[in-house]
Design an enzyme around this catalytic site. Structure first.
Site, mmCIF file in Angstrom:
data_model
loop_
_atom_site.group_PDB
_atom_site.id
_atom_site.type_symbol
_atom_site.label_atom_id
_atom_site.label_comp_id
_atom_site.label_asym_id
_atom_site.label_seq_id
_atom_site.Cartn_x
_atom_site.Cartn_y
_atom_site.Cartn_z
ATOM 1 N N LYS A 11 0.843 -1.197 0.000
ATOM 2 C CA LYS A 11 0.000 0.000 0.000
ATOM 3 C C LYS A 11 0.875 1.243 0.000
ATOM 4 O O LYS A 11 2.031 1.225 0.426
ATOM 5 C CB LYS A 11 -0.953 0.016 1.210
ATOM 6 C CG LYS A 11 -0.291 0.177 2.590
ATOM 7 C CD LYS A 11 -0.088 1.599 3.030
ATOM 8 C CE LYS A 11 0.587 1.673 4.395
ATOM 9 N NZ LYS A 11 1.043 3.026 4.755
ATOM 10 N N MET A 101 5.118 0.531 3.661
ATOM 11 C CA MET A 101 4.240 0.024 2.612
ATOM 12 C C MET A 101 3.388 -1.149 3.075
ATOM 13 O O MET A 101 2.780 -1.850 2.260
ATOM 14 C CB MET A 101 5.064 -0.364 1.386
ATOM 15 C CG MET A 101 5.875 0.801 0.821
ATOM 16 S SD MET A 101 6.651 0.417 -0.759
ATOM 17 C CE MET A 101 5.210 0.400 -1.833
ATOM 18 N N ASP A 138 -3.017 -1.968 10.080
ATOM 19 C CA ASP A 138 -3.081 -1.888 8.621
ATOM 20 C C ASP A 138 -3.673 -3.140 7.971
ATOM 21 O O ASP A 138 -3.966 -3.128 6.772
ATOM 22 C CB ASP A 138 -1.679 -1.672 8.032
ATOM 23 C CG ASP A 138 -1.210 -0.226 8.133
ATOM 24 O OD1 ASP A 138 -2.066 0.662 8.316
ATOM 25 O OD2 ASP A 138 0.008 0.012 8.027
#
Length: 290
Positions: A11, A101, A138
């Site tokens: 991400k 990420m 996340d």
């Protein structure tokens, strides 16, 4: 079927804002998050009478319950009431580690999707996201990904219109950053500005990639850190090569740029690779069917 494979997509943060520190020690976040095509490859096999474990192509990645993917597998079996089974997880990582990420979170989400499929789908998407929230902040986003507004600790998700198709260049410098350390530094300063989150959402609704790129912002770039000169250097190179916008993702240290032209993106990646080893081109990745 006792074995399946799954992609674990990275991400990026189109925007990242920290709006408050909470009494529980966490922070309230306001973020526009986007899945990209850069991914790890995950193979998951059901095993009898064994605890879950992992193997990885990177020797420094833990393969016991310190690994979010292993933690996710154990939580899955407990929540599903499945006894006497574990998961053997083979991980081939391409997402850079310590980059902001969500590589570890993406791996955990991929394991949850894979196990849900292997075990006859005991959980619908909402229940799987709720379970993912017990693994990490996340992980719920990484279950389906796409383009999302994330609030709370990052686990409260609202779908947004898809990011217009574009090329994304990702560059990670050699250093990584400590998320707890950056939050401590953030708490000690007064932020000078915040992302125009509403403007970014309007740009997504109108499909205006230029308007969106100009509004990308990450408040962690305001945190004093001597290494941010390297972040600024990478951003400057991307913009010089034609990026419409470039920011750090998450708590870093990876930086990404948005390009409308594939050739310009490839040129930027090749130029950055002369100084930074970990450089990639990627595409926006749409929301997954779970």
């Amino acid at each position: 079927m006792n074995t399946t494979t799954e992609k674990a997509y990275a991400k990026i943060n189109i925007s990242l804002d920290v709006t408050a520190k909470r009494p529980d020690g966490y922070h309230d976040m306001l973020m526009v998050m986007q899945t990209v095509s850069l991914c790890d490859d995950i193979e998951v096999s059901l095993v009898e009478n064994q605890r879950s474990s992992a193997t990885c192509n990177l020797h420094f990645v833990p393969t016991d319950e310190r690994n979010l993917a292993v933690k996710a597998a154990e939580k899955f079996f407990k929540a599903a009431g499945i006894e006497g089974r574990g998961a053997l997880i083979k991980m081939h990582k391409l997402i850079p580690v310590g980059a902001g990420m969500a590589g570890g979170s993406a791996d955990a989400a991929a394991v949850l999707r894979a196990l849900n499929r292997l075990c006859g789908r005991p959980f619908d998407e909402k229940a799987l996201c709720d379970l993912a929230g017990e693994v990490g902040s996340d992980v719920p986003f990484c279950i389906a990904g796409g383009t999302m507004l994330a609030t709370g600790r990052g686990e409260i998700l609202s779908p947004l219109p898809e990011l217009p198709h574009c090329s994304i260049v990702i560059c990670k410098p050699e250093f990584s950053t400590s998320t707890p350390e950056l939050f401590r530094k953030l708490d000690a300063i007064k932020l000078r500005c915040h992302p125009d989150t509403n403007g970014i959402i309007e740009a997504l609704e109108s499909g205006d990639l230029v308007k969106l790129s100009r509004r990308m912002y990450n408040v962690f770039e305001d945190v004093p850190d001597r290494r941010h000169s390297t972040i600024a250097e990478i951003k400057s190179t991307m913009l010089d090569c034609g990026a419409m916008g470039s920011i750090m993702t998450g708590t870093g240290s990876a930086v990404f740029g948005i390009f409308s032209d594939d050739a310009a993106a490839q040129g930027a990646c090749e130029k950055l690779k002369k100084e930074f080893k970990l450089c990639y081109t990627a595409k926006d990745q749409p929301r997954l069917e779970v």
